[in-house]
Design a protein around this motif. Structure first.
Motif, PDB file in Angstrom:
ATOM      1  N   GLY A   1     -13.587  29.004  55.566  1.00  0.00           N
ATOM      2  CA  GLY A   1     -13.138  28.913  56.938  1.00  0.00           C
ATOM      3  C   GLY A   1     -14.056  29.620  57.911  1.00  0.00           C
ATOM      4  N   GLN A   2     -15.063  30.366  57.404  1.00  0.00           N
ATOM      5  CA  GLN A   2     -15.979  31.087  58.281  1.00  0.00           C
ATOM      6  C   GLN A   2     -17.374  30.472  58.277  1.00  0.00           C
ATOM      7  N   SER A   3     -17.598  29.488  57.433  1.00  0.00           N
ATOM      8  CA  SER A   3     -18.954  28.996  57.210  1.00  0.00           C
ATOM      9  C   SER A   3     -19.337  27.823  58.092  1.00  0.00           C
TER      10      SER A   3
ATOM     11  N   GLU B   1     -11.016  24.894  52.289  1.00  0.00           N
ATOM     12  CA  GLU B   1     -10.175  25.833  53.040  1.00  0.00           C
ATOM     13  C   GLU B   1      -9.288  26.595  52.072  1.00  0.00           C
ATOM     14  N   TRP B   2      -9.139  27.899  52.310  1.00  0.00           N
ATOM     15  CA  TRP B   2      -8.258  28.727  51.489  1.00  0.00           C
ATOM     16  C   TRP B   2      -7.038  29.120  52.303  1.00  0.00           C
ATOM     17  N   GLN B   3      -5.852  28.895  51.735  1.00  0.00           N
ATOM     18  CA  GLN B   3      -4.607  29.327  52.358  1.00  0.00           C
ATOM     19  C   GLN B   3      -3.975  30.393  51.476  1.00  0.00           C
TER      20      GLN B   3
ATOM     21  N   ALA C   1      -3.554  28.349  48.036  1.00  0.00           N
ATOM     22  CA  ALA C   1      -3.932  26.953  47.840  1.00  0.00           C
ATOM     23  C   ALA C   1      -5.334  26.718  48.382  1.00  0.00           C
ATOM     24  N   LEU C   2      -6.083  25.893  47.664  1.00  0.00           N
ATOM     25  CA  LEU C   2      -7.392  25.437  48.113  1.00  0.00           C
ATOM     26  C   LEU C   2      -7.246  24.025  48.651  1.00  0.00           C
TER      27      LEU C   2
END
Length: 282
Positions: free
Chosen positions: A9-11, A86-88, A235-236
């Motif tokens: 999410g930062q890339s 994305e990682w949640q 979750a990915l």
């Protein structure tokens, strides 16, 4: 490649900046690059400003067109893979409120038409009885009444004839005693009922015979364009076509091990009877 959740999410902004810098170093305008890779100039612009996350295929086309050295190409491709994932975090979701996650899922379901669910450990909320949903949330502290209500509301999507659902459940998912025997039997009766909907395919995998492929995670595929993979801590979410194709291939493999239609319903009925045979005080 290992994915660091802190990077997910930062890339995207980093990827956008690198691609823009590489284009400028190559002495190409956005229009010239767009012609070389057969991508619209507007999409190139959106990629370079971070408004659109490019797929790995797009990134590789751009890097080759810019004559990027192999070591730098490997670095940028790895960054693109992270940008497409994305990682949640489960704890963050619980702090925000589990009902918020249900709203997000309802929106995703509203905007999708084809769904594939692989369920090796538990029964998903779309198929669950109120008792099962309540029990699945019980380990987490707090008032879950809103989340339970939202989960039950989401089940209406199963009756939308414009959408198609495929569910695969393992014997473990169906026999895991999350509820007392009678309530688990009612849960399996619901699976049998839902399996008769014309837009629903529901398969089960008995723990018998030789299966040279072992499941690792719960996953869901939406429209063959997005895949979610659930683990204990979160979750990915994968959006890159190559990742999604891996999960589609895995789903097709498990389809071959599954019982469908009347054979699935007979097995579910057998398992429901096994639950009913459990003494009530156990």
């Amino acid at each position: 490649m290992a994915l660091d959740p802190q990077e997910l999410g930062q890339s995207n902004s980093d990827l956008a900046a690198i691609l823009q810098e590489l284009r400028k170093r190559a002495g190409l305008s956005g229009v010239q690059l767009a012609r070389r890779v057969n991508i619209s100039q507007s999409k190139i612009s959106k990629i370079e400003t971070g408004k659109v996350t490019p797929s790995l295929v797009d990134v590789e086309l751009i890097l080759r067109a810019l004559g990027t050295p192999p070591d730098l190409m490997a670095h940028v491709t790895a960054l693109a893979r992270i940008a497409n994932t994305e990682w949640q975090d489960a704890r963050a979701l619980r702090r925000k409120g589990l009902d918020k996650k249900q709203v997000e899922l309802a929106t995703l379901e509203q905007n999708s038409t084809e769904f594939r669910y692989f369920l090796p450990t538990m029964i998903t909320g779309l198929l669950a009885t109120p008792d099962y949903i309540r029990a699945s949330l019980a380990p987490f502290p707090g008032d879950h009444s809103k989340a339970i209500a939202k989960k039950l509301e989401r089940q209406a999507v199963l009756y939308d004839s414009t959408k198609r659902f495929s569910f695969i459940l393992t014997e473990q998912a169906c026999l895991w005693p999350l509820l007392p025997g009678q309530a688990m039997a009612m849960q399996l009766d619901r699976l049998i009922s839902v399996s008769r909907l014309p837009n629903v395919r529901l398969g089960v995998i008995p723990m018998a015979g030789h299966m040279p492929w072992a499941p690792l995670n719960v996953f869901t595929i939406y429209n063959a364009s997005l895949a979610t993979v659930e683990v204990s801590t979160g979750a990915l979410i994968f959006r890159d076509p190559r990742d999604i194709e891996e999960y589609l291939s895995e789903f097709r493999t498990f389809e071959g091990y599954s019982l469908w239609h009347d054979a699935a319903r007979r097995k579910l009925s057998e398992w429901a009877d096994r639950h009913r045979a459990i003494p009530r005080d156990l």
